[in-house]
Design a protein around this motif. Structure first.
Motif, short mmCIF file in Angstrom:
data_model
loop_
_atom_site.label_atom_id
_atom_site.label_comp_id
_atom_site.label_asym_id
_atom_site.label_seq_id
_atom_site.Cartn_x
_atom_site.Cartn_y
_atom_site.Cartn_z
N LEU A 36 3.90 -7.71 -15.90
CA LEU A 36 2.82 -6.83 -16.30
C LEU A 36 3.43 -5.55 -16.84
O LEU A 36 4.15 -4.84 -16.12
CB LEU A 36 1.95 -6.55 -15.06
N LEU A 37 3.22 -5.26 -18.10
CA LEU A 37 3.80 -4.07 -18.76
C LEU A 37 5.27 -3.88 -18.39
O LEU A 37 5.68 -2.83 -17.93
CB LEU A 37 2.99 -2.81 -18.41
N GLY A 38 6.04 -4.93 -18.59
CA GLY A 38 7.49 -4.82 -18.40
C GLY A 38 7.95 -4.90 -16.95
O GLY A 38 9.14 -4.83 -16.67
N LYS A 39 7.01 -5.07 -16.01
CA LYS A 39 7.41 -5.13 -14.59
C LYS A 39 7.11 -6.53 -14.05
O LYS A 39 6.00 -7.03 -14.20
CB LYS A 39 6.61 -4.07 -13.82
N LYS A 40 8.12 -7.14 -13.41
CA LYS A 40 7.90 -8.46 -12.82
C LYS A 40 7.18 -8.30 -11.49
O LYS A 40 7.58 -7.50 -10.65
CB LYS A 40 9.26 -9.15 -12.56
N LEU A 41 6.09 -9.04 -11.31
CA LEU A 41 5.35 -8.97 -10.05
C LEU A 41 5.87 -10.04 -9.09
O LEU A 41 6.02 -11.20 -9.47
CB LEU A 41 3.86 -9.17 -10.29
N THR A 42 6.18 -9.64 -7.85
CA THR A 42 6.73 -10.58 -6.88
C THR A 42 5.59 -11.32 -6.18
O THR A 42 4.45 -10.84 -6.15
CB THR A 42 7.54 -9.84 -5.80
N PRO A 43 5.87 -12.49 -5.60
CA PRO A 43 4.85 -13.21 -4.83
C PRO A 43 4.25 -12.34 -3.72
O PRO A 43 3.05 -12.41 -3.45
CB PRO A 43 5.63 -14.38 -4.24
N THR A 44 5.08 -11.50 -3.10
CA THR A 44 4.59 -10.63 -2.03
C THR A 44 3.55 -9.64 -2.56
O THR A 44 2.52 -9.38 -1.92
CB THR A 44 5.76 -9.84 -1.41
N GLN A 45 3.80 -9.08 -3.75
CA GLN A 45 2.84 -8.15 -4.33
C GLN A 45 1.52 -8.85 -4.67
O GLN A 45 0.43 -8.31 -4.44
CB GLN A 45 3.44 -7.49 -5.59
N ILE A 46 1.62 -10.09 -5.17
CA ILE A 46 0.42 -10.86 -5.49
C ILE A 46 -0.37 -11.15 -4.21
O ILE A 46 -1.60 -11.06 -4.17
CB ILE A 46 0.81 -12.20 -6.18
N LYS A 47 0.38 -11.46 -3.13
CA LYS A 47 -0.27 -11.76 -1.85
C LYS A 47 -1.05 -10.53 -1.35
O LYS A 47 -2.22 -10.64 -0.98
CB LYS A 47 0.84 -12.14 -0.84
N THR A 48 -0.41 -9.37 -1.37
CA THR A 48 -1.08 -8.14 -0.95
C THR A 48 -2.33 -7.89 -1.79
O THR A 48 -3.40 -7.56 -1.27
CB THR A 48 -0.12 -6.94 -1.10
N LEU A 49 -2.17 -8.06 -3.10
CA LEU A 49 -3.27 -7.82 -4.02
C LEU A 49 -4.47 -8.72 -3.70
O LEU A 49 -5.62 -8.27 -3.65
CB LEU A 49 -2.78 -8.08 -5.46
N CYS A 50 -4.20 -10.00 -3.45
CA CYS A 50 -5.29 -10.94 -3.21
C CYS A 50 -5.91 -10.75 -1.83
O CYS A 50 -7.11 -10.88 -1.66
CB CYS A 50 -4.79 -12.38 -3.33
N GLU A 51 -5.06 -10.45 -0.84
CA GLU A 51 -5.59 -10.37 0.52
C GLU A 51 -6.25 -9.03 0.82
O GLU A 51 -7.22 -8.95 1.55
CB GLU A 51 -4.46 -10.65 1.53
N LYS A 52 -5.69 -7.92 0.24
CA LYS A 52 -6.23 -6.60 0.55
C LYS A 52 -7.02 -6.00 -0.59
O LYS A 52 -7.58 -4.90 -0.48
CB LYS A 52 -5.08 -5.66 0.93
N GLY A 53 -6.97 -6.65 -1.75
CA GLY A 53 -7.71 -6.12 -2.90
C GLY A 53 -6.95 -5.06 -3.67
O GLY A 53 -7.29 -4.72 -4.80
N LYS A 54 -5.89 -4.52 -3.07
CA LYS A 54 -5.05 -3.58 -3.82
C LYS A 54 -3.65 -3.51 -3.23
O LYS A 54 -3.41 -3.93 -2.10
CB LYS A 54 -5.68 -2.19 -3.84
N THR A 55 -2.71 -2.98 -4.03
CA THR A 55 -1.32 -2.87 -3.58
C THR A 55 -0.97 -1.41 -3.36
O THR A 55 -1.77 -0.52 -3.68
CB THR A 55 -0.35 -3.40 -4.66
N GLY A 56 0.22 -1.17 -2.81
CA GLY A 56 0.76 0.18 -2.76
C GLY A 56 1.28 0.54 -4.15
O GLY A 56 1.16 -0.24 -5.10
N LYS A 57 1.88 1.74 -4.25
CA LYS A 57 2.40 2.18 -5.55
C LYS A 57 3.55 1.27 -5.99
O LYS A 57 4.43 0.95 -5.20
CB LYS A 57 2.91 3.62 -5.42
N ILE A 58 3.53 0.83 -7.25
CA ILE A 58 4.61 0.00 -7.79
C ILE A 58 5.25 0.76 -8.93
O ILE A 58 4.56 1.26 -9.84
CB ILE A 58 4.06 -1.36 -8.29
#
Ligand SMILES: [Zn+2]
Length: 706
Positions: A657-679
């Motif tokens: 996403l815009l030059g940044k690789k998203l890790t499985p852990t970040q995807i998991k946080t996003l799906c389970e909590k609806g948002k991530t911390g600062k990346i």
């Protein structure tokens, strides 16, 4: 003009170095000199510039994977220029065209010959006069000597035929077996591609067999009887020879002399045996030996070891790395002897040579064919300060193995005391070093020389018939399953694959051919199995993944699971290289084998039960539950997506996403909590770096800046 053809740019620079030269575009120009009165141009490949065509380049219908089109066997095999290497190919082709003599100077081995000859063939220059530079060392002296003694091209052409037979046959087996098993397994419900190969699949099976052994191992309790003896001069511990499955059985065996509930007994020293033992300095290294040793000592992966020795070789410090010989000739021994003190100084040891005479254990021209063992060259750096850590320790190890030849045996005294309580014998072993010999070289290694050897333990001085006092105790434990292989053990296992073959004749054949794979390919086999997700390496130990298990179960019983095929191949291939057999006969055999595999797979696959593995692979892929509630998010290769897409779920995320690789852990946080911390690490359209948290809205990612 003489055109010298190297395998890589680095090698070309080494080859030109001893002569006056200037740089050209894609080549080095050697100016007129004694060795090249009319000059020469040194150009290079970049590994393989030419490869076999893909199936669909022979026949459009072969693009689609289908059981009906198998086996795929082109009438004649054709080559093409690799897409990303077209520019260098053009340079080489133009130079070859202007050549009135070509000197092949690629690596002195089967694949080196293949790289050069295919290029010459594709350039249409096979009829030009061809010479071959053949040297195991890239020092200036060795290169001058090599050019002064170039061989006629006809002396090595059989290696090209050998390489082609290997390349074409591996292409046929790999292509047909991979499609065959992938398609059959897809019918069983797998979505993935299963790559099958002549060498990689038997290796996978060997690892799998060990894994099954561990899984099926039933740990059982055992009981041992120990005794601590006290004599006038000190104490020592003895042990009953056998172990027992229960305390009852143990006491049954030692009654009436030792009984439960009583600890203290009178005993007597029954026998004291002292044997002088010695270990010879280790043999010199071939590549497999060095890879296994460096993995054991430093946990370096076999691939890293090969890359490191290759770089030391290209810098001119060690001899040719892909060698299977553990011997050298008198010539190398002579220069090693001459430089003895320089090597010692470099690695910080100092000794008087025990012997300056060559020993057959190391110096034996009959056991040197194309290459000799990996040894330091006579080019010795003033210091190794600018070496990488890996280069330094690998170079040190190579020097030590060469210095070992000049040192005496390691000698020690082994003492075995038999102490009796009644008629029950306890054994005690001790070891006392007598003279350090070659182990002097390893004295400062924290890793030690050999952890399997018993620790040195000095025993009190005792004499036969000495009375002792013994306190006995029972020690219990559980039997342990075998351990998973380490990467280094895997190299040794491939080298000794003959031991795993039941048929005696075949076993001998495999031993002669040095097992599975060649020195040049063993580490890349492990890499390939990792990349294809058949195995994974954790803390240097090798495990088969559920996907790997499926393949092993599918090929069980076929020739693809057995080391025998490779044994037969390597023997035949060597004969082609020696000019005794024809490559066309070899390829014909491979074609027949493709047909046979096809029949066998159709017959076997009906009985294959892999439901447990299907469930396991699917579970392993799941990253988290999908917000849609119906499916799971899995890694789909280029993106993360929902397993319920067939039911209409459109949730999917690009991996980048815009030059940044998203890790499985970040995807998991996003799906389970609806948002991530600062990346951190996004790059905006006007090239500005920025950081943001991500939130999920209606299945789409949004940036949150705060
Ligand atoms: Zn979904």
């Amino acid at each position: 003009m003489i055109i010298v053809l190297a395998e890589k740019p680095d090698q070309a620079r080494k080859l030109a170095a001893p002569f006056p030269h200037t740089k050209g575009k894609g080549f080095l120009l050697i100016n007129s000199c004694k060795e090249f009165p009319s000059g020469a141009k040194v150009t290079w490949a970049i590994g393989h510039l030419v490869e076999l065509k893909n199936p669909d380049e022979y026949n459009e219908a072969w693009k689609k994977w289908s059981l009906d089109s198998l086996p795929i066997i082109p009438e004649r095999f054709e080559y093409k220029v690799s897409k990303d290497k077209a520019a260098q190919f053009k340079i080489v082709k133009d130079l070859l065209k202007e050549a009135d003599q070509i000197i092949i100077a690629t690596d002195p081995a089967r694949e080196g010959e293949n790289i050069a000859r295919l290029l010459i063939m594709m350039a249409g220059c096979s009829n030009k006069p061809i010479k071959r530079l053949w040297t195991s060392s890239l020092t200036e002296n060795a290169i001058r000597k090599g050019f002064a003694e170039v061989r006629d091209g006809s002396t090595t052409i059989n290696l090209f035929y050998e390489a082609q037979a290997r390349q074409i046959s591996d292409w046929l087996i790999g292509l047909n077996a991979s499609r065959l098993y992938t398609l059959h397994l897809q019918r069983k419900g797998f979505k993935e591609v299963f790559s099958v190969g002549r060498v990689q699949t038997p290796v996978l099976t060997l690892i799998y067999n060990r894994q099954c052994e561990i899984k099926n191992f039933k740990s059982e309790p055992f009981f041992e009887l120990m005794a601590e003896f006290t004599v006038a001069t000190g104490k020592y511990t003895g042990k009953l020879r056998d172990r027992y499955p229960s305390k009852e059985k143990l006491y049954e065996a030692v009654k009436p002399y030792i009984e439960p509930g009583k600890a203290t007994y009178n005993g007597v020293v029954k026998l004291v045996e002292v044997n002088e033992k010695r270990t010879q300095p280790p043999t010199l290294y071939n590549l497999s030996g060095l890879q296994a040793a460096m993995n054991k000592k430093k946990k370096y992966s076999p691939t890293d070891v090969l890359t490191t020795v290759q770089s030391l070789y290209e810098k001119g410090y060690v001899s040719y790395p892909r060698s299977d010989s553990q011997h050298i000739t008198a010539e190398e021994f002579a220069y090693l002897k001459q430089n003895l003190s320089n090597y010692q100084q470099l690695i910080g040891v100092s000794f008087q040579a025990h012997s300056l005479e060559p020993s057959k254990r190391y110096v034996n021209p009959d056991k040197v064919s194309d290459h000799y063992a990996i040894i330091p060259t006579e080019k010795i750096p003033a210091s190794t300060a600018d070496f990488t850590e890996m280069e330094k320790s690998t170079y040190d190890e190579i020097i030590k193995s060469a210095l070992g030849m000049f040192l005496p045996d390691y000698t020690y005294e082994e003492t075995v005391i038999t102490t009796a309580i009644g008629e029950v014998d306890f054994l005690t072993k001790g070891k006392t070093e007598k003279s350090i010999g070659w182990k002097l070289l390893y004295r400062n290694d924290p890793e030690g020389t050999d952890d399997e050897e018993e620790q040195q333990s000095t025993l009190p001085r005792v004499n036969q018939a000495d009375p002792t006092n013994g306190i006995v105790s029972v020690k219990d434990g559980m039997t342990q399953p075998p351990k998973p292989y380490t990467q280094g053990q895997l190299i040794t296992l491939m080298t000794n694959a003959g031991r795993h073959v039941e048929d005696k004749e075949m076993r001998d054949a495999l031993n002669e051919s040095e097992g599975l794979g060649t020195e040049a390919t063993r580490s890349s086999i492990i890499e390939t199995l990792m990349q294809r997700e058949f195995i994974l390496v954790k803390k240097n130990q090798v495990y088969v993944t559920p996907k790997g298990e499926v393949l092993c179960e599918a090929v069980k019983g076929t020739i693809l699971s057995k080391p025998e095929m490779t044994a037969q191949w390597e023997i035949f291939l060597k004969e082609i290289g020696r000019g005794n057999k024809k490559s066309s006969a070899f390829v014909e055999n491979t074609k027949k084998l493709c047909h046979k595999l096809l029949e066998q797979a159709s017959a076997d696959m009906g009985n294959l039960n892999v439901e447990a593995q299907i469930a396991a692979t699917e579970e392993a892929e799941q990253i988290c539950k999908c917000p849609c509630g119906n499916g799971h998010i899995t890694d789909k290769g280029k993106f993360y997506g929902c397993t319920a897409y067939k039911e209409g779920c459109k949730v999917s995320f690009h991996k980048e996403l815009l030059g940044k690789k998203l890790t499985p852990t970040q995807i998991k946080t996003l799906c389970e909590k609806g948002k991530t911390g600062k990346i951190k690490g996004f790059t905006s359209k006007n090239k500005k770096k920025f950081e943001a948290a991500l939130s999920l809205k209606d299945g789409k990612i949004e940036f949150i800046f705060s």
